[in-house]
Design a protein around this motif. Sequence first.
Motif, PDB file in Angstrom:
ATOM      1  N   ASN A   7      42.433  46.138  27.187  1.00 38.62           N
ATOM      2  CA  ASN A   7      43.393  47.234  27.021  1.00 38.62           C
ATOM      3  C   ASN A   7      44.608  47.119  27.921  1.00 38.62           C
ATOM      4  O   ASN A   7      45.707  47.492  27.535  1.00 38.62           O
ATOM      5  CB  ASN A   7      42.705  48.581  27.273  1.00 38.62           C
ATOM      6  CG  ASN A   7      41.651  48.877  26.233  1.00 38.62           C
ATOM      7  OD1 ASN A   7      41.743  48.424  25.103  1.00 38.62           O
ATOM      8  ND2 ASN A   7      40.637  49.620  26.633  1.00 38.62           N
ATOM      9  N   ASP A   8      44.415  46.611  29.138  1.00 43.37           N
ATOM     10  CA  ASP A   8      45.525  46.592  30.089  1.00 43.37           C
ATOM     11  C   ASP A   8      46.067  45.198  30.388  1.00 43.37           C
ATOM     12  O   ASP A   8      47.124  45.061  31.001  1.00 43.37           O
ATOM     13  CB  ASP A   8      45.129  47.297  31.389  1.00 43.37           C
ATOM     14  CG  ASP A   8      43.941  46.642  32.092  1.00 43.37           C
ATOM     15  OD1 ASP A   8      43.566  45.505  31.744  1.00 43.37           O
ATOM     16  OD2 ASP A   8      43.387  47.286  33.012  1.00 43.37           O
ATOM     17  N   GLY A   9      45.363  44.147  29.997  1.00 44.77           N
ATOM     18  CA  GLY A   9      45.816  42.775  30.249  1.00 44.77           C
ATOM     19  C   GLY A   9      45.748  42.364  31.711  1.00 44.77           C
ATOM     20  O   GLY A   9      46.246  41.302  32.080  1.00 44.77           O
ATOM     21  N   LEU A  10      45.124  43.180  32.549  1.00 40.76           N
ATOM     22  CA  LEU A  10      45.040  42.897  33.982  1.00 40.76           C
ATOM     23  C   LEU A  10      43.750  42.147  34.310  1.00 40.76           C
ATOM     24  O   LEU A  10      42.769  42.211  33.564  1.00 40.76           O
ATOM     25  CB  LEU A  10      45.102  44.206  34.774  1.00 40.76           C
ATOM     26  CG  LEU A  10      46.377  45.032  34.580  1.00 40.76           C
ATOM     27  CD1 LEU A  10      46.262  46.364  35.307  1.00 40.76           C
ATOM     28  CD2 LEU A  10      47.598  44.253  35.040  1.00 40.76           C
ATOM     29  N   THR A  11      43.746  41.461  35.438  1.00 41.32           N
ATOM     30  CA  THR A  11      42.602  40.669  35.868  1.00 41.32           C
ATOM     31  C   THR A  11      41.715  41.495  36.783  1.00 41.32           C
ATOM     32  O   THR A  11      42.083  41.790  37.918  1.00 41.32           O
ATOM     33  CB  THR A  11      43.070  39.390  36.589  1.00 41.32           C
ATOM     34  OG1 THR A  11      44.033  38.716  35.775  1.00 41.32           O
ATOM     35  CG2 THR A  11      41.901  38.465  36.876  1.00 41.32           C
ATOM     36  N   HIS A  12      40.548  41.865  36.287  1.00 38.03           N
ATOM     37  CA  HIS A  12      39.580  42.653  37.042  1.00 38.03           C
ATOM     38  C   HIS A  12      38.627  41.690  37.747  1.00 38.03           C
ATOM     39  O   HIS A  12      38.070  40.788  37.114  1.00 38.03           O
ATOM     40  CB  HIS A  12      38.819  43.585  36.103  1.00 38.03           C
ATOM     41  CG  HIS A  12      39.731  44.555  35.410  1.00 38.03           C
ATOM     42  ND1 HIS A  12      39.914  45.837  35.847  1.00 38.03           N
ATOM     43  CD2 HIS A  12      40.546  44.411  34.338  1.00 38.03           C
ATOM     44  CE1 HIS A  12      40.787  46.452  35.067  1.00 38.03           C
ATOM     45  NE2 HIS A  12      41.190  45.595  34.139  1.00 38.03           N
ATOM     46  N   LEU A  13      38.451  41.901  39.060  1.00 35.58           N
ATOM     47  CA  LEU A  13      37.678  40.962  39.870  1.00 35.58           C
ATOM     48  C   LEU A  13      36.483  41.630  40.544  1.00 35.58           C
ATOM     49  O   LEU A  13      36.591  42.765  41.029  1.00 35.58           O
ATOM     50  CB  LEU A  13      38.562  40.377  40.981  1.00 35.58           C
ATOM     51  CG  LEU A  13      39.822  39.635  40.546  1.00 35.58           C
ATOM     52  CD1 LEU A  13      40.687  39.325  41.766  1.00 35.58           C
ATOM     53  CD2 LEU A  13      39.453  38.362  39.813  1.00 35.58           C
ATOM     54  N   ALA A  14      35.375  40.922  40.589  1.00 38.40           N
ATOM     55  CA  ALA A  14      34.244  41.265  41.438  1.00 38.40           C
ATOM     56  C   ALA A  14      34.185  40.172  42.498  1.00 38.40           C
ATOM     57  O   ALA A  14      34.094  38.985  42.161  1.00 38.40           O
ATOM     58  CB  ALA A  14      32.942  41.331  40.650  1.00 38.40           C
ATOM     59  N   LEU A  15      34.267  40.570  43.763  1.00 42.35           N
ATOM     60  CA  LEU A  15      34.383  39.633  44.874  1.00 42.35           C
ATOM     61  C   LEU A  15      33.184  39.767  45.799  1.00 42.35           C
ATOM     62  O   LEU A  15      32.806  40.880  46.183  1.00 42.35           O
ATOM     63  CB  LEU A  15      35.669  39.914  45.651  1.00 42.35           C
ATOM     64  CG  LEU A  15      36.946  39.861  44.812  1.00 42.35           C
ATOM     65  CD1 LEU A  15      38.103  40.515  45.546  1.00 42.35           C
ATOM     66  CD2 LEU A  15      37.273  38.428  44.455  1.00 42.35           C
ATOM     67  N   LEU A  16      32.597  38.628  46.171  1.00 43.36           N
ATOM     68  CA  LEU A  16      31.425  38.596  47.035  1.00 43.36           C
ATOM     69  C   LEU A  16      31.792  38.030  48.402  1.00 43.36           C
ATOM     70  O   LEU A  16      32.500  37.027  48.499  1.00 43.36           O
ATOM     71  CB  LEU A  16      30.325  37.725  46.423  1.00 43.36           C
ATOM     72  CG  LEU A  16      29.818  38.142  45.045  1.00 43.36           C
ATOM     73  CD1 LEU A  16      28.787  37.130  44.548  1.00 43.36           C
ATOM     74  CD2 LEU A  16      29.220  39.534  45.088  1.00 43.36           C
ATOM     75  N   ALA A  17      31.265  38.655  49.437  1.00 48.04           N
ATOM     76  CA  ALA A  17      31.540  38.206  50.805  1.00 48.04           C
ATOM     77  C   ALA A  17      30.750  36.946  51.132  1.00 48.04           C
ATOM     78  O   ALA A  17      29.605  36.768  50.696  1.00 48.04           O
ATOM     79  CB  ALA A  17      31.174  39.305  51.798  1.00 48.04           C
ATOM     80  N   ILE A  18      31.372  36.094  51.916  1.00 50.10           N
ATOM     81  CA  ILE A  18      30.719  34.921  52.482  1.00 50.10           C
ATOM     82  C   ILE A  18      30.680  35.150  53.984  1.00 50.10           C
ATOM     83  O   ILE A  18      31.689  35.503  54.590  1.00 50.10           O
ATOM     84  CB  ILE A  18      31.490  33.631  52.135  1.00 50.10           C
ATOM     85  CG1 ILE A  18      31.525  33.451  50.606  1.00 50.10           C
ATOM     86  CG2 ILE A  18      30.860  32.423  52.821  1.00 50.10           C
ATOM     87  CD1 ILE A  18      32.444  32.338  50.129  1.00 50.10           C
ATOM     88  N   THR A  19      29.505  34.961  54.571  1.00 52.01           N
ATOM     89  CA  THR A  19      29.344  35.243  55.992  1.00 52.01           C
ATOM     90  C   THR A  19      28.606  34.113  56.699  1.00 52.01           C
ATOM     91  O   THR A  19      27.788  33.425  56.085  1.00 52.01           O
ATOM     92  CB  THR A  19      28.589  36.581  56.196  1.00 52.01           C
ATOM     93  OG1 THR A  19      28.451  36.841  57.596  1.00 52.01           O
ATOM     94  CG2 THR A  19      27.230  36.571  55.529  1.00 52.01           C
ATOM     95  N   THR A  20      28.889  33.958  57.976  1.00 54.39           N
ATOM     96  CA  THR A  20      28.167  32.978  58.789  1.00 54.39           C
ATOM     97  C   THR A  20      26.967  33.613  59.477  1.00 54.39           C
ATOM     98  O   THR A  20      26.197  32.916  60.130  1.00 54.39           O
ATOM     99  CB  THR A  20      29.093  32.348  59.852  1.00 54.39           C
ATOM    100  OG1 THR A  20      29.622  33.394  60.674  1.00 54.39           O
ATOM    101  CG2 THR A  20      30.227  31.575  59.195  1.00 54.39           C
ATOM    102  N   GLN A  21      26.814  34.919  59.338  1.00 54.21           N
ATOM    103  CA  GLN A  21      25.686  35.625  59.946  1.00 54.21           C
ATOM    104  C   GLN A  21      24.490  35.628  58.987  1.00 54.21           C
ATOM    105  O   GLN A  21      24.647  35.982  57.818  1.00 54.21           O
ATOM    106  CB  GLN A  21      26.072  37.071  60.268  1.00 54.21           C
ATOM    107  CG  GLN A  21      27.224  37.182  61.241  1.00 54.21           C
ATOM    108  CD  GLN A  21      26.901  36.531  62.572  1.00 54.21           C
ATOM    109  OE1 GLN A  21      25.850  36.768  63.152  1.00 54.21           O
ATOM    110  NE2 GLN A  21      27.802  35.685  63.047  1.00 54.21           N
ATOM    111  N   PRO A  22      23.310  35.257  59.467  1.00 57.08           N
ATOM    112  CA  PRO A  22      22.134  35.311  58.591  1.00 57.08           C
ATOM    113  C   PRO A  22      21.948  36.739  58.069  1.00 57.08           C
ATOM    114  O   PRO A  22      22.174  37.703  58.795  1.00 57.08           O
ATOM    115  CB  PRO A  22      20.977  34.905  59.511  1.00 57.08           C
ATOM    116  CG  PRO A  22      21.620  34.156  60.636  1.00 57.08           C
ATOM    117  CD  PRO A  22      22.987  34.769  60.805  1.00 57.08           C
TER     118      PRO A  22
END
Length: 140
Positions: free
Chosen positions: A44-59
């Motif tokens: 409907n809007d032509g926009l890029t919808h993103l789901a972003l996941l964090a990357i961490t160095t902490q266990p």
Amino acid sequence: MSREFLPGQVIVYPYLWAWQHERGETEGRKTRSTSVVVAVRGANDGLTHLALLAITTQPPEPDRIALEVSDIECRRAGLSDFKRCWIVVDEYNYDVAERSWYIEPDEPALGRFSKAFMMRIAAAFGQASRKSGRRVNRTE
């Protein structure tokens, strides 16, 4: 914005953790390597919808769901400086690339995970989202 976002790309992004959002914080405390898990152009809007996941160095804490990133995947994703890292799949930031206050339009991706590893990430993300996935909306 002419930049294309692809699943598995690793970008620099001021990720806002769900626990920070729940405390009323509105800005990520630092920029971090973040993986695009979903990039969908809205019909409907032509926009890029993103789901972003964090990357961490902490266990990860025992109650969190995260995948450890192998050495070769770290190199592919441009994370060679990390001795060990994890991608957290039980929460995500939602943003719209063309309207984002946080995504620089001309900043290149650091790298990209392999298709095989991305399939593992997507499966774990899908499963975690159904159970306890927390979404932090960065468009507000």
